[in-house]
Design a protein around this motif. Sequence first.
Motif, PDB file in Angstrom:
ATOM      1  N   GLU A   1      38.658  34.124  49.147  1.00  0.00           N
ATOM      2  CA  GLU A   1      38.133  35.381  49.680  1.00  0.00           C
ATOM      3  C   GLU A   1      37.761  36.343  48.546  1.00  0.00           C
ATOM      4  O   GLU A   1      36.688  36.960  48.568  1.00  0.00           O
ATOM      5  CB  GLU A   1      39.172  36.035  50.589  1.00  0.00           C
ATOM      6  CG  GLU A   1      38.709  37.322  51.231  1.00  0.00           C
ATOM      7  CD  GLU A   1      39.788  37.949  52.109  1.00  0.00           C
ATOM      8  OE1 GLU A   1      39.793  39.183  52.209  1.00  0.00           O
ATOM      9  OE2 GLU A   1      40.602  37.207  52.681  1.00  0.00           O
ATOM     10  N   GLU A   2      38.632  36.457  47.545  1.00  0.00           N
ATOM     11  CA  GLU A   2      38.334  37.325  46.395  1.00  0.00           C
ATOM     12  C   GLU A   2      37.108  36.815  45.641  1.00  0.00           C
ATOM     13  O   GLU A   2      36.252  37.593  45.242  1.00  0.00           O
ATOM     14  CB  GLU A   2      39.536  37.381  45.451  1.00  0.00           C
ATOM     15  CG  GLU A   2      40.715  38.143  45.992  1.00  0.00           C
ATOM     16  CD  GLU A   2      41.937  38.036  45.097  1.00  0.00           C
ATOM     17  OE1 GLU A   2      42.672  39.028  45.016  1.00  0.00           O
ATOM     18  OE2 GLU A   2      42.161  36.965  44.498  1.00  0.00           O
ATOM     19  N   TRP A   3      37.044  35.497  45.446  1.00  0.00           N
ATOM     20  CA  TRP A   3      35.925  34.905  44.718  1.00  0.00           C
ATOM     21  C   TRP A   3      34.604  35.180  45.438  1.00  0.00           C
ATOM     22  O   TRP A   3      33.598  35.501  44.813  1.00  0.00           O
ATOM     23  CB  TRP A   3      36.148  33.411  44.518  1.00  0.00           C
ATOM     24  CG  TRP A   3      35.005  32.744  43.833  1.00  0.00           C
ATOM     25  CD1 TRP A   3      34.178  31.802  44.351  1.00  0.00           C
ATOM     26  CD2 TRP A   3      34.529  32.993  42.500  1.00  0.00           C
ATOM     27  NE1 TRP A   3      33.229  31.435  43.431  1.00  0.00           N
ATOM     28  CE2 TRP A   3      33.418  32.152  42.276  1.00  0.00           C
ATOM     29  CE3 TRP A   3      34.931  33.839  41.475  1.00  0.00           C
ATOM     30  CZ2 TRP A   3      32.716  32.134  41.090  1.00  0.00           C
ATOM     31  CZ3 TRP A   3      34.224  33.823  40.277  1.00  0.00           C
ATOM     32  CH2 TRP A   3      33.134  32.978  40.090  1.00  0.00           C
ATOM     33  N   THR A   4      34.606  35.087  46.754  1.00  0.00           N
ATOM     34  CA  THR A   4      33.400  35.352  47.535  1.00  0.00           C
ATOM     35  C   THR A   4      32.909  36.785  47.319  1.00  0.00           C
ATOM     36  O   THR A   4      31.704  37.025  47.252  1.00  0.00           O
ATOM     37  CB  THR A   4      33.658  35.095  49.033  1.00  0.00           C
ATOM     38  OG1 THR A   4      34.073  33.733  49.190  1.00  0.00           O
ATOM     39  CG2 THR A   4      32.429  35.343  49.866  1.00  0.00           C
ATOM     40  N   LYS A   5      33.838  37.726  47.183  1.00  0.00           N
ATOM     41  CA  LYS A   5      33.477  39.136  46.988  1.00  0.00           C
ATOM     42  C   LYS A   5      32.805  39.399  45.647  1.00  0.00           C
ATOM     43  O   LYS A   5      31.996  40.307  45.520  1.00  0.00           O
ATOM     44  CB  LYS A   5      34.723  40.023  47.055  1.00  0.00           C
ATOM     45  CG  LYS A   5      35.299  40.209  48.418  1.00  0.00           C
ATOM     46  CD  LYS A   5      36.499  41.140  48.327  1.00  0.00           C
ATOM     47  CE  LYS A   5      37.218  41.295  49.634  1.00  0.00           C
ATOM     48  NZ  LYS A   5      38.393  42.171  49.502  1.00  0.00           N
ATOM     49  N   ILE A   6      33.162  38.635  44.629  1.00  0.00           N
ATOM     50  CA  ILE A   6      32.730  38.978  43.270  1.00  0.00           C
ATOM     51  C   ILE A   6      31.804  37.978  42.600  1.00  0.00           C
ATOM     52  O   ILE A   6      31.233  38.283  41.553  1.00  0.00           O
ATOM     53  CB  ILE A   6      33.956  39.190  42.342  1.00  0.00           C
ATOM     54  CG1 ILE A   6      34.752  37.899  42.234  1.00  0.00           C
ATOM     55  CG2 ILE A   6      34.795  40.337  42.832  1.00  0.00           C
ATOM     56  CD1 ILE A   6      35.705  37.864  41.088  1.00  0.00           C
TER      57      ILE A   6
ATOM     58  N   GLY B   1      30.378  46.007  31.553  1.00  0.00           N
ATOM     59  CA  GLY B   1      30.930  46.688  32.718  1.00  0.00           C
ATOM     60  C   GLY B   1      31.203  45.783  33.907  1.00  0.00           C
ATOM     61  O   GLY B   1      31.567  46.257  34.985  1.00  0.00           O
ATOM     62  N   ILE B   2      31.037  44.488  33.717  1.00  0.00           N
ATOM     63  CA  ILE B   2      31.248  43.544  34.812  1.00  0.00           C
ATOM     64  C   ILE B   2      32.717  43.519  35.237  1.00  0.00           C
ATOM     65  O   ILE B   2      33.023  43.510  36.433  1.00  0.00           O
ATOM     66  CB  ILE B   2      30.753  42.130  34.426  1.00  0.00           C
ATOM     67  CG1 ILE B   2      29.229  42.144  34.273  1.00  0.00           C
ATOM     68  CG2 ILE B   2      31.201  41.088  35.443  1.00  0.00           C
ATOM     69  CD1 ILE B   2      28.641  40.873  33.716  1.00  0.00           C
ATOM     70  N   LEU B   3      33.639  43.538  34.272  1.00  0.00           N
ATOM     71  CA  LEU B   3      35.062  43.521  34.622  1.00  0.00           C
ATOM     72  C   LEU B   3      35.461  44.764  35.404  1.00  0.00           C
ATOM     73  O   LEU B   3      36.268  44.682  36.336  1.00  0.00           O
ATOM     74  CB  LEU B   3      35.932  43.360  33.377  1.00  0.00           C
ATOM     75  CG  LEU B   3      35.909  41.977  32.732  1.00  0.00           C
ATOM     76  CD1 LEU B   3      36.803  41.945  31.500  1.00  0.00           C
ATOM     77  CD2 LEU B   3      36.320  40.894  33.714  1.00  0.00           C
TER      78      LEU B   3
ATOM     79  N   LEU C   1      35.967  46.073  42.991  1.00  0.00           N
ATOM     80  CA  LEU C   1      35.806  45.308  44.208  1.00  0.00           C
ATOM     81  C   LEU C   1      37.114  44.691  44.697  1.00  0.00           C
ATOM     82  O   LEU C   1      37.348  44.565  45.890  1.00  0.00           O
ATOM     83  CB  LEU C   1      34.763  44.200  44.028  1.00  0.00           C
ATOM     84  CG  LEU C   1      33.312  44.652  44.020  1.00  0.00           C
ATOM     85  CD1 LEU C   1      32.402  43.483  43.649  1.00  0.00           C
ATOM     86  CD2 LEU C   1      32.915  45.207  45.369  1.00  0.00           C
ATOM     87  N   LEU C   2      37.950  44.292  43.771  1.00  0.00           N
ATOM     88  CA  LEU C   2      39.219  43.656  44.139  1.00  0.00           C
ATOM     89  C   LEU C   2      40.363  44.655  44.203  1.00  0.00           C
ATOM     90  O   LEU C   2      41.501  44.275  44.476  1.00  0.00           O
ATOM     91  CB  LEU C   2      39.560  42.539  43.141  1.00  0.00           C
ATOM     92  CG  LEU C   2      38.578  41.387  43.080  1.00  0.00           C
ATOM     93  CD1 LEU C   2      39.047  40.351  42.075  1.00  0.00           C
ATOM     94  CD2 LEU C   2      38.384  40.760  44.450  1.00  0.00           C
ATOM     95  N   GLU C   3      40.044  45.924  43.900  1.00  0.00           N
ATOM     96  CA  GLU C   3      41.035  46.996  43.916  1.00  0.00           C
ATOM     97  C   GLU C   3      42.221  46.693  43.015  1.00  0.00           C
ATOM     98  O   GLU C   3      43.366  46.949  43.353  1.00  0.00           O
ATOM     99  CB  GLU C   3      41.498  47.262  45.350  1.00  0.00           C
ATOM    100  CG  GLU C   3      40.387  47.704  46.256  1.00  0.00           C
ATOM    101  CD  GLU C   3      40.816  47.909  47.689  1.00  0.00           C
ATOM    102  OE1 GLU C   3      42.007  47.699  47.990  1.00  0.00           O
ATOM    103  OE2 GLU C   3      39.965  48.261  48.494  1.00  0.00           O
TER     104      GLU C   3
END
Length: 106
Positions: free
Chosen positions: A27-32, A93-95, A101-103
């Motif tokens: 789920e996290e991977w899908t977000k980012i 700035g990607i990190l 996104l992952l809070e």
Amino acid sequence: MATLLIQINMEGERSLNQESIRRLTDEEWTKIKHLLPGTEPRKSSGRPAINSRAVLDAIYWIEDSGERWLYLPSHFPPQQTCYTKYLKWKREGILDQIHALLERNA
């Protein structure tokens, strides 16, 4: 944040409690994943694309454990590759975007 147990054996080698390694969920991977290069297959020849998800897992391992890149476990991509990607993604700035996104705490 998971607590990591790092032990040093008689030969001076470090071992990590494998249960404490946190990896990105699907789920996290899908977000980012749209933020990271290398998630699409390469169309040209040359070096194979690095697995961005595995590199990000390595970066989070370093952040969570507080260890030096030198001690990155061997089941992650090569230490120099992960460190180079970390510097590049941090500079671009990607990190920060991923953390937002992952809070996670940046």
